[in-house]
Design a protein around this motif. Sequence first.
Motif, mmCIF file in Angstrom:
data_model
loop_
_atom_site.group_PDB
_atom_site.id
_atom_site.type_symbol
_atom_site.label_atom_id
_atom_site.label_comp_id
_atom_site.label_asym_id
_atom_site.label_seq_id
_atom_site.Cartn_x
_atom_site.Cartn_y
_atom_site.Cartn_z
ATOM 1 N N GLU A 189 56.978 -16.722 -33.975
ATOM 2 C CA GLU A 189 56.936 -17.662 -35.102
ATOM 3 C C GLU A 189 56.554 -19.077 -34.668
ATOM 4 O OE1 GLU A 189 58.997 -14.167 -35.643
ATOM 5 O OE2 GLU A 189 59.854 -15.755 -34.414
ATOM 6 N N GLU A 202 58.330 -20.938 -32.526
ATOM 7 C CA GLU A 202 59.493 -21.720 -32.093
ATOM 8 C C GLU A 202 59.494 -21.830 -30.576
ATOM 9 O OE1 GLU A 202 62.898 -19.716 -33.670
ATOM 10 O OE2 GLU A 202 62.237 -19.979 -35.739
ATOM 11 N N SER A 234 58.364 -18.198 -29.350
ATOM 12 C CA SER A 234 58.578 -17.005 -30.170
ATOM 13 C C SER A 234 57.308 -16.707 -30.965
ATOM 14 C CB SER A 234 59.744 -17.238 -31.132
ATOM 15 O OG SER A 234 59.333 -18.086 -32.198
#
Length: 94
Positions: A54, A56, A52
């Motif tokens: 972010e 992740e 992701s």
Amino acid sequence: MTTAAVPTLQEDNDRVRVTEWRFAAGAETGFHIHEMDYVVVPSGDGRLKLVSPEGEESFADLKHGQSYFRKAGVHHNVINANDYEFAFVEIELK
């Protein structure tokens, strides 16, 4: 240096866009946002790493011919987590 997955456009008309994606071992798409709903049809069995924005990480285990659908808006980088080439066909619905 990362290796880029290779897209081959197979069909593009007013209803769908069909692209085959081929990934060498460790190759990736780079971060992208899916602007249309889409269906993925794996050409073999394999594992993809999904990252992701972010950072992740998750994994998807795909099976030959076992399709799946996703809505527009998915934002990720897709990486071939196998030690062999992996491919799938992506069908975007316009």
